[in-house]
Scaffold this active site. Sequence first.
Site, short mmCIF file in Angstrom:
data_model
loop_
_atom_site.label_atom_id
_atom_site.label_comp_id
_atom_site.label_asym_id
_atom_site.label_seq_id
_atom_site.Cartn_x
_atom_site.Cartn_y
_atom_site.Cartn_z
CD GLU A 96 -33.56 -19.46 18.89
OE1 GLU A 96 -33.19 -19.57 17.73
OE2 GLU A 96 -34.19 -18.47 19.32
CB CYS A 117 -37.17 -15.73 27.05
SG CYS A 117 -38.31 -16.02 25.70
CB CYS A 124 -44.12 -22.08 15.95
SG CYS A 124 -45.72 -21.48 16.55
CB CYS A 128 -46.67 -15.00 13.64
SG CYS A 128 -47.80 -15.62 14.89
CB CYS A 131 -42.49 -15.32 14.11
SG CYS A 131 -41.76 -16.47 15.25
N GLY A 181 -42.32 -21.48 19.74
CA GLY A 181 -43.55 -22.25 19.91
C GLY A 181 -44.68 -21.45 20.52
CG HIS A 238 -47.90 -8.94 17.29
ND1 HIS A 238 -47.18 -8.26 18.25
CD2 HIS A 238 -47.59 -10.26 17.48
CE1 HIS A 238 -46.49 -9.13 18.98
NE2 HIS A 238 -46.71 -10.33 18.54
CB CYS A 355 -38.65 -16.24 19.36
SG CYS A 355 -40.15 -16.32 18.41
S1 SF4 Z 1 -43.48 -18.71 17.95
FE1 SF4 Z 1 -45.09 -17.26 18.55
S2 SF4 Z 1 -44.80 -15.50 17.16
FE2 SF4 Z 1 -43.66 -17.23 16.28
S3 SF4 Z 1 -45.08 -18.22 14.80
FE3 SF4 Z 1 -45.32 -19.26 16.77
S4 SF4 Z 1 -47.01 -18.22 17.80
FE4 SF4 Z 1 -46.31 -16.86 16.15
#
Ligand code: SF4
Length: 371
Positions: A96, A117, A124, A128, A131, A181, A238, A355
């Site tokens: 994205e 962005c 990833c 988190c 996310c 990521g 966060h 994201c």
């Molecule tokens: S993209 Fe960023 S916010 Fe999402 S899991 Fe990975 S490090 Fe965490």
Amino acid sequence: MKFVPEKKPIYEETLDSLSERIAEGGEKPFRAKQVMEWLYKKRVGSWDEMTNLPKSFREWLDNEYEIAPAKQVLMKQAGDVTDKLLLQLGDGSLIETVIIRVPQEGVGLEHSRKTVCISTQVGCAFGCKFCASGLDGWKRNLSAGEIVAQLLQVCFLEDARTPRARPEIPSFDNIVVMGMGEPLANYDNLLAALKIVNADWGLNFGARRITVSTSGVVPQIKRLAEEPFQFRLAISLHGATNEVREQIMPINKRWPLEELLPAAKQFSRKQGRMLTLEYILIEDINDQLEQAERLAEIALDLRAHVNLIPYNTVEGLPWKRPNILRQDRFVSVLKDRGASVTIRREKGHEINAACGQLRLQTEKELRATGA
Ligand code: SF4
């Protein structure tokens, strides 16, 4: 997992590396400069449009290089201010890229300030809890060419929308490396890409207008502090205490606040840049007033700006966005303590703007239809 394309993406080459390769291929090295001009100043998307290059050389380029490593498969818009592009890479992976417009008084939206962005990985590994990008795990790092190609895709789109007096200058004002990521987990490719974006023969885009965002990869923050580029750094905090941060960011176990905050300070001191602390407000998780108090202390100590983002609901995750009253109370505590703070009331809520959400939803649909 590493994806090796059949042909090397042209967006991975630097002026020097392309000159060398062209010389090895038997052509004159100065042709490299011409190719870069077509790619980054005139921004054409095919070899045939490079009309001042001999046909035989264009054929050689076509045999050696891929010129279109990203294909736009979907674009979603939210209220004219956010465009979310879903791009497909050579191996079919989806990533994205988002364009965010900030409307300004007295100018039409097409001339508003734009931030792009970009993503750095497919999926990833950092997991988190709030996310969408991490829900399906990590697939692979993006190559430098795939990172650069996202920006060119945005240029193609914007150039077609709004013809400009100086088309050689990209139509966006800022780049944030904050998409899918963890950017600092793909450090070498990210740096290689940003050097191309920054180079005068490349997009010629100032390092001071590029923000790299990290969830807190301490060794790489220290490494970035030593680079000769003045990128901005945003830290996804966060949580203002280890206890709260650990609940939603597993990385905090590896690099807790007592390691992260000194590294952030080191970056700010070395680069002389104000840091940004990103803080997604999640109801009953990190929006308590004690968290606001501690966050204010951290921000003042680091001389950092706090960017509060009320949480965007993600399908399949339990978290909720605090109501406006709770959001405003949190902001007031920070302001009362003298911290610099803004609250970004998301523009892209209705287009899965958190994201990784659009990619996840599309992959689910593709799986459901067997595509
Ligand atoms: S993209 Fe960023 S916010 Fe999402 S899991 Fe990975 S490090 Fe965490």
